[in-house]
Design a protein around this motif. Sequence first.
Motif, PDB file in Angstrom:
ATOM      1  N   TYR A 103       0.839  -1.207   0.000  1.00 42.12           N
ATOM      2  CA  TYR A 103       0.000   0.000   0.000  1.00 42.12           C
ATOM      3  C   TYR A 103       0.870   1.252   0.000  1.00 42.12           C
ATOM      4  CZ  TYR A 103      -2.709   3.662   2.466  1.00 42.12           C
ATOM      5  OH  TYR A 103      -3.285   4.840   2.883  1.00 42.12           O
ATOM      6  N   LYS A 104       1.878   1.225   0.870  1.00 46.52           N
ATOM      7  CA  LYS A 104       2.750   2.386   0.976  1.00 46.52           C
ATOM      8  C   LYS A 104       3.515   2.597  -0.331  1.00 46.52           C
ATOM      9  CE  LYS A 104       5.805   4.731   4.109  1.00 46.52           C
ATOM     10  NZ  LYS A 104       6.460   4.743   5.395  1.00 46.52           N
ATOM     11  N   LYS A 105       3.974   1.478  -0.889  1.00 47.77           N
ATOM     12  CA  LYS A 105       4.678   1.587  -2.175  1.00 47.77           C
ATOM     13  C   LYS A 105       3.755   2.195  -3.223  1.00 47.77           C
ATOM     14  CE  LYS A 105       8.028  -2.098  -1.567  1.00 47.77           C
ATOM     15  NZ  LYS A 105       8.095  -3.550  -1.454  1.00 47.77           N
ATOM     16  N   GLY A 106       2.485   1.793  -3.174  1.00 49.31           N
ATOM     17  CA  GLY A 106       1.505   2.301  -4.129  1.00 49.31           C
ATOM     18  C   GLY A 106       1.360   3.804  -4.028  1.00 49.31           C
ATOM     19  N   TRP A 107       1.169   4.293  -2.810  1.00 46.83           N
ATOM     20  CA  TRP A 107       0.956   5.756  -2.747  1.00 46.83           C
ATOM     21  C   TRP A 107       2.230   6.538  -2.995  1.00 46.83           C
ATOM     22  CZ3 TRP A 107       3.618   8.444   0.842  1.00 46.83           C
ATOM     23  CH2 TRP A 107       3.766   7.977   2.158  1.00 46.83           C
ATOM     24  N   GLU A 108       3.364   5.930  -2.671  1.00 50.02           N
ATOM     25  CA  GLU A 108       4.619   6.632  -2.967  1.00 50.02           C
ATOM     26  C   GLU A 108       4.805   6.789  -4.480  1.00 50.02           C
ATOM     27  OE1 GLU A 108       7.358   5.715   0.988  1.00 50.02           O
ATOM     28  OE2 GLU A 108       7.444   4.332  -0.698  1.00 50.02           O
ATOM     29  N   LEU A 109       4.396   5.748  -5.203  1.00 48.58           N
ATOM     30  CA  LEU A 109       4.461   5.824  -6.669  1.00 48.58           C
ATOM     31  C   LEU A 109       3.554   6.937  -7.192  1.00 48.58           C
ATOM     32  CD1 LEU A 109       5.334   4.668  -9.435  1.00 48.58           C
ATOM     33  CD2 LEU A 109       3.386   3.096  -9.269  1.00 48.58           C
ATOM     34  N   ALA A 110       2.345   6.970  -6.628  1.00 40.79           N
ATOM     35  CA  ALA A 110       1.380   7.974  -7.085  1.00 40.79           C
ATOM     36  C   ALA A 110       1.922   9.379  -6.843  1.00 40.79           C
ATOM     37  CB  ALA A 110       0.046   7.774  -6.371  1.00 40.79           C
ATOM     38  N   ILE A 111       2.457   9.596  -5.660  1.00 38.22           N
ATOM     39  CA  ILE A 111       2.979  10.931  -5.325  1.00 38.22           C
ATOM     40  C   ILE A 111       4.113  11.305  -6.264  1.00 38.22           C
ATOM     41  CG2 ILE A 111       4.247  12.224  -3.538  1.00 38.22           C
ATOM     42  CD1 ILE A 111       1.284  11.965  -2.954  1.00 38.22           C
ATOM     43  N   GLU A 112       4.967  10.319  -6.544  1.00 34.82           N
ATOM     44  CA  GLU A 112       6.079  10.575  -7.447  1.00 34.82           C
ATOM     45  C   GLU A 112       5.574  11.005  -8.829  1.00 34.82           C
ATOM     46  OE1 GLU A 112       9.666   7.779  -7.287  1.00 34.82           O
ATOM     47  OE2 GLU A 112       8.859   7.426  -9.296  1.00 34.82           O
ATOM     48  N   GLU A 113       4.560  10.276  -9.302  1.00 36.81           N
ATOM     49  CA  GLU A 113       3.996  10.604 -10.616  1.00 36.81           C
ATOM     50  C   GLU A 113       3.359  11.990 -10.626  1.00 36.81           C
ATOM     51  OE1 GLU A 113       2.862   6.021 -11.965  1.00 36.81           O
ATOM     52  OE2 GLU A 113       1.295   7.572 -11.914  1.00 36.81           O
ATOM     53  N   ILE A 114       2.571  12.245  -9.580  1.00 32.88           N
ATOM     54  CA  ILE A 114       1.858  13.526  -9.528  1.00 32.88           C
ATOM     55  C   ILE A 114       2.854  14.680  -9.504  1.00 32.88           C
ATOM     56  CG2 ILE A 114       0.369  14.970  -8.076  1.00 32.88           C
ATOM     57  CD1 ILE A 114      -0.885  12.194  -7.143  1.00 32.88           C
ATOM     58  N   ASN A 115       3.860  14.540  -8.628  1.00 34.35           N
ATOM     59  CA  ASN A 115       4.817  15.633  -8.488  1.00 34.35           C
ATOM     60  C   ASN A 115       5.715  15.786  -9.721  1.00 34.35           C
ATOM     61  OD1 ASN A 115       3.791  16.366  -6.067  1.00 34.35           O
ATOM     62  ND2 ASN A 115       5.304  15.260  -4.845  1.00 34.35           N
ATOM     63  N   ALA A 116       5.952  14.663 -10.412  1.00 29.40           N
ATOM     64  CA  ALA A 116       6.755  14.737 -11.624  1.00 29.40           C
ATOM     65  C   ALA A 116       6.052  15.596 -12.674  1.00 29.40           C
ATOM     66  CB  ALA A 116       7.025  13.352 -12.175  1.00 29.40           C
ATOM     67  N   LYS A 117       4.729  15.607 -12.581  1.00 29.76           N
ATOM     68  CA  LYS A 117       3.965  16.409 -13.551  1.00 29.76           C
ATOM     69  C   LYS A 117       3.687  17.803 -12.990  1.00 29.76           C
ATOM     70  CE  LYS A 117       1.717  12.517 -15.780  1.00 29.76           C
ATOM     71  NZ  LYS A 117       0.559  11.636 -15.572  1.00 29.76           N
ATOM     72  N   GLY A 118       4.427  18.179 -11.973  1.00 33.18           N
ATOM     73  CA  GLY A 118       4.274  19.537 -11.453  1.00 33.18           C
ATOM     74  C   GLY A 118       3.320  19.666 -10.293  1.00 33.18           C
TER      75      GLY A 118
END
Lengths: 256, 628, 403
Positions: free
Chosen positions: C48-63
């Motif tokens: 679960y934690k890995k999942g949200w860390e991925l999401a945050i990384e993606e979101i922030n990568a797009k600004g």
Amino acid sequence: MNDLAIRSLSKSFGGVRAVNEVSFDIKRGEFLALIGPNGAGKSTCFNMINGQLASDSGEIWFEGTKLTGKKPREIWRLGIGRTFQVAATFNSMTVIENVQMALISHANQIYRLWRPAASLHRERALELLAQVGMRDAADRPSRELAYGDVKRVELAIALANDPRLLLMDEPTAGMAPKERNDLIALVKRLVIERGISVLFTEHSMDVVFAFADRIIVLARGRLIADGDAKTIRDNPQVREVYFGTGKTFSKSEASS
Amino acid sequence: MSFNAFLFQAINGLSTASGLFFVAAGLSLIFGVTRIVNIAHGSLYMIGTYIAYSFATKLGGAFGFWGGIVATALLVGLIGAAIEIVLLRRIYRAPELFQLLATFALVLVINDATLWIWGPEDLLGPRAPGLTGSIEVLGRRLPTYDIFLIFIGPFVLWMLHLALAKTRFGRLMRAATQDREMVGALGVNQAMLFTGVFALGALLAGLGGALQIAREPATLATDLIVIGDAFVVVVVGGMGSISGAYLAAVIIAEVKALCIGLGIVHFGALSVNFSKLTLVAEFLVMAAVLIARPYGLLGREQVAVRSVAEPEEPMRPATPTVKIAGLVLLVVLVCLPLIAKNSPYTLVLGVDVLIAVLFATSLHFIMGPGGMHSFGHAAYFGLGAYGAALLVKWFAAPMGLALAAAPVLALCGALLFGWFAVRLSGVYLAMLTLAFAQIVWAAVFQWEGLTGGSNGILGIWPAAPFDSRGPFYFLTLALAALGVLLLRKFLFAPFGYAMRAGRDSPLRAEAIGLDVKRVHWLAFAIAGAVCGVAGGLFAFAKGSISAETIGVGRSIDGLVMVLLGGIQTLSGPIVGASVFAVLQDTIMRSTEYWRALLGGIILLLVLAFPSGIVGGFLKLVSRRKAAS
Amino acid sequence: MMTARHFGTLAIAGALAMSFGHAVLAQETIKIGELNSYKTQTAFLDPYKKGWELAIEEINAKGGVLGKKLEVISRDDGSNPGDAVRVADELVTREGVNILAGTFLSNIGLAVTEFAGKKQVFFLAAEPLTDKITWANGNKYTFRLRTTTYMQVATLLPDALAAKKKRWALVYPNFEYGQAAVAAFKEMMKAKQPDIEFVTEQAPPLGKVDAGAVVQAIDDAKPDAIFNVLFGADFSKLVREGTTRGTFKDKTVVSLLSGEPEYLDPVKEEAPVGWIVTGFPWDKIKTPEYLTFLAAYQKKYSDYPRLGSVVGYVTMKSLAAGIAKAGSTDTEKLITAFKGLKVDSPFGPFMYRASDHQATLGTYVGKIALENGKGTMSDFKFVDGATVLPSDEEVKKLRPATD
């Protein structure tokens, strides 16, 4: 008048009759020694009187009240004090607090939740400690005391409820000969001053013959002799039990 | 349920019993000889499951499985010896029960270490090579591995008996179980004996864990599940009695099997699902056994162990310095909302700390001066919390009334349970209190209609003017300070002296007219009532409560707080509770492996202050005084 | 009422702004407070934690969102409601977050729901399944992502009915999730199949199933179908004992969550083939949005996703979408934005219903199969959550909360 009357007291442990139909009396102010070789039933007899053991049959009366069936604390409240074979105090308290505890109990103040216990009965406790020569140690932690001093404090505690009868189970056990005589002399003086009767068991024959008003002898659960020092010394049955080649002779007796 | 079905369930039960026996036997041996309440015993079992899993899967085959079981047992035995030598040996002279604190810290450390090594996923081992199938018994299929387990339990029991009877080490162990001082007098190397016993106990735990991998996965939750079961079995059987442990394991396993076998039974219109009873069956058995036989089925009355620890100092009334310090602390606490104006969280944490202080102080009241080691103090906390919450939920009671009801319900519970508990002493008393707490917990957990079951009761919020952080903090502070000061007052009053007299020497206390049981019973009740206040405050502080409020975890937290602060001092529980609560809060945020860190810090504290933080501090002060 | 509440919100917001004036000014990220039982539910929550860390990384990568990066302040909730409420309070008062997310266990989820309602903080319950979070104890401030107990049961219902079995045995963990699932199952089945019989009910304590005895008791009741709610270690034990004893032979077994890799993988080659389950066939889903997620996840972690990974991932994606739609992190605006919020997930688009704040994220249902010595799902299909949720009208009766 009799203070304590024992009638046909019996107790068995798994078929062995530790105490068998024992009867005797203690008169007011009497200093009575209960002796006998190891395993004679002294302690059993003692613990039935102080309520720690229930008897199988027989009765114990104190000033017209039946003691049999009563709990130790009820017997204490009737005016019977006791000391233990192995002396100890309430280790987490000071010397005087030990005595105060007994005084508080005597005054029925155990369940009080407010006033500090240390302020209760302090004068009286100091008096009692003075009588046993422990006044100077009043505020010391009781766990630091030497064994002889613990015995003295225990005596002060036992006197706190103004007992009319004092039960002392081997009061001098574990003490040096000099200490022994001092302690028993102290007890004797106190009981004479206060008119207390004393029943005590004792290993040391010197102490017994020097101080006891009267002596009763138990052997294998039975009472075999009753009388003053001379009578007991001359009693053939007693001589056989103690000094004969009988199996009941105990080595520890000889060494003590 | 047909007779055959019944008989078959009984056979099933025997294999479960063997499993229970392995965990319990080691715990019983360790307690019998060293008097250590080893909370980490479940952790040793858990390590056993993981190590055996690794052997069975990495080496593989019959050798990996069967050889792995033997190797695991030996390895866990070594770990046990290491724990004894490195840690426990240093604190044998600490006050009673203090070693419990060290083993509690080990639980935390071992759990995180296991997570780190083996990862989070459940690991199901292979089936036992050679025993994968089943045979037909009574028209049903019984796994051959279960049959193996049915026999291995009694076999190990027999081996242990032989070892205890025929070897010198065994005879020493039996002697030590009966009278530890005597063994010391015989000139036996006590350190060697203790290390040996601890290793043997750990070996049995490891063996028990290793044997289970063919039946259940290795999981990180095993440690706490197993320790609960093990304690129950040991206590029901009688501490120190190996045969008793087996007998108790059989009884408990059979009672559970029977409950499961019965399933739903209809009594007229009422239908009872007996399988739900397995939640609490062992604790019901334990309570019943302890009430009828205070030393367990085959246990003997413990010879009073003359404490090896230094006895406690007499209680002295507060010196002017202490009084001033207390006053300053109170002033600081009162001014806290002003001081911490810019950090409202301080008040949130403050409320939790104050509740913990009240909880720990009430536990200390009976544990320290009363000498009654309650392992189920959460019961009264929970009763207080539910007393308040139920009134709010069902009668829409105002907060004042609900808060007043909290101690009342807790008092009733404490009066009832205390009446039975004070008839026992030592670890048996501890376990009976635990059983009662578990029974209360199960009742709350199951009584969905009244208590909301596992989800609990929601919407318990304080009323105005206490519905914001500051005022609620003041309310908590006022009640906590009142509770702590009242308990302190009681301890200095005749009643407190009578409690201590009854603890120091029950025989002597009775001989000066004290009704020791009654005094201790009332002390239990007072502590319960004060604890109930803490529970009531907790419900309003959190806005909701669930059955977890009564769980074992809370009882253990209480023990940890009291021991950490120092059981022999009056301010010990206050300091212990504050340190533990703040430490936990801080550490929980600072690292992923917070349990290991918390456990590590507790271990350091244990080694640095073997009489608790306050006890250690006082010793330092008196040493300095002596020096000057 | 509305005005009073609104006023309260303003007052609190004002107080917060004052006490955290410096923090608010300095804030260049949008803070999200996350709490979960990481220490006790590791098998689910680690992915679960890995999942949200991925999401945050993606979101922030797009600004990031609204020109700001998302920052998650994650905490362990101590695995009990008392600590969880304090941790939530700490996130709000000390870290100054006004968005909370997470929780796994139902009682903790409910306690934080209650806290969020009282303190007027936005809360997205990620994983807890209990229906009460959105229904009986739902409140204005709380939304929930995960497919609920009721939805899970309703998803399995058609297959359970299609089996046309009369004698059912029920086995479930003895706590709210198990009880609620069984209650829902019994009610729905009885309604559609009045002659159904429930021949036994086994409710072992959570994590402590005595599998041999339970399996035998089920066998002795002679059912022709079994409904199972056990999961985790209990599930592993049940499968192994039942297989050895032949309990599942020739019986229909319908089982909740058992197709999730978290629970299915540990039993490896012993996966009970043919069981009808809800779950997550991570290696077989071929939708483009899922494959994108899978590739990203495997690239970052060199591991395959579990269901927890998806839940964690979608939790943060939902929050990002909600904040973007609201155009602000203001609590009231966020609530309005979340009502009817559409979110794209690896399982396809779903929405947060305005009526009960429940996400319509669906679940996969299919049969357990064995491939290459590992359990997986076959004949599976995706069931959209919207199709198994009660209508808005029905929900009104279940949800006393006024929004």
